[in-house]
Scaffold this motif. Structure first.
Motif, PDB file in Angstrom:
ATOM      1  N   ASN A  72       0.759  -1.433  -0.217  1.00  0.00           N
ATOM      2  CA  ASN A  72       0.122  -0.139  -0.117  1.00  0.00           C
ATOM      3  C   ASN A  72       1.199   1.353  -0.247  1.00  0.00           C
ATOM      4  O   ASN A  72       0.583   1.936  -0.687  1.00  0.00           O
ATOM      5  N   ARG A  73       1.779   1.028   0.422  1.00  0.00           N
ATOM      6  CA  ARG A  73       2.364   2.730   0.443  1.00  0.00           C
ATOM      7  C   ARG A  73       3.335   2.129  -0.453  1.00  0.00           C
ATOM      8  O   ARG A  73       3.393   3.749  -1.075  1.00  0.00           O
ATOM      9  N   LEU A  74       3.739   1.831  -1.580  1.00  0.00           N
ATOM     10  CA  LEU A  74       4.547   1.585  -2.799  1.00  0.00           C
ATOM     11  C   LEU A  74       3.099   1.853  -3.502  1.00  0.00           C
ATOM     12  O   LEU A  74       3.786   2.851  -4.809  1.00  0.00           O
ATOM     13  N   VAL A  75       2.324   1.961  -3.344  1.00  0.00           N
ATOM     14  CA  VAL A  75       0.780   2.301  -4.668  1.00  0.00           C
ATOM     15  C   VAL A  75       1.315   3.630  -4.919  1.00  0.00           C
ATOM     16  O   VAL A  75       1.090   4.753  -5.931  1.00  0.00           O
ATOM     17  N   ARG A  76       1.290   3.935  -3.200  1.00  0.00           N
ATOM     18  CA  ARG A  76       0.673   5.462  -2.474  1.00  0.00           C
ATOM     19  C   ARG A  76       2.104   6.545  -3.356  1.00  0.00           C
ATOM     20  O   ARG A  76       1.675   7.040  -3.790  1.00  0.00           O
ATOM     21  N   LEU A  77       3.269   5.527  -3.095  1.00  0.00           N
ATOM     22  CA  LEU A  77       4.545   6.544  -3.634  1.00  0.00           C
ATOM     23  C   LEU A  77       4.439   6.410  -5.095  1.00  0.00           C
ATOM     24  O   LEU A  77       4.570   7.437  -5.901  1.00  0.00           O
TER      25      LEU A  77
END
Length: 145
Positions: A72-77
């Motif tokens: 999820n963090r990577l998707v937001r980034l």
């Protein structure tokens, strides 16, 4: 390899999904069966069933928690980077208006559709699933965990 699209974009990890978890489920069923059908060792089977359940629960929760949290963090980034590349502006205000499922769904759209679907997500509040179904030219994510 088959082209990725809405119907085949989910991914499984065979040792976990098709071996480890099914074995735990079978052992749990066996333990519960034995609790009711082996009165001489009932306490032992109760303990066995509790341990198997805890292993099953721990396997599901830890795997999901760590992998999904990082993903999820990577998707937001990725969304922030892509938004900046397309529009030349920071995405902070836009990102705050979107739900995570919308941000995640936008990953599958190429830049031309990304703009259109982002507009719909912001102004018509279409869901992530509706965004995925609206994509005409699916941009595959072949690096998912």
């Amino acid at each position: 390899m088959e082209r990725q699209n809405y119907k085949n974009h989910k991914k499984f990890y065979p040792p976990h999904h098709f071996i480890y978890l099914p074995v735990l489920i079978i052992l749990e069923i066996l333990g519960i069966y034995k609790v009711f059908n082996d009165s001489t060792n009932q306490l032992l089977w109760i303990l066995f069933s509790i341990i198997i359940f805890l292993l099953f629960y721990l396997a599901l929760m830890l795997r999901q928690h760590y992998a999904l949290g990082l993903q999820n963090r990577l998707v937001r980034l990725e969304f922030k980077q892509r938004y900046f590349e397309i529009f030349g502006n920071r995405s902070d205000e836009v990102e705050e208006k979107l739900k995570f499922d919308q941000i995640a769904a936008l990953r599958f759209a190429y830049d031309d559709e990304f703009k259109e679907l982002l507009y719909k997500a912001l102004h018509e509040n279409i869901s992530g699933d509706e965004i995925k179904k609206s994509i005409q030219n699916w941009r595959p994510d072949l690096h998912r965990i």
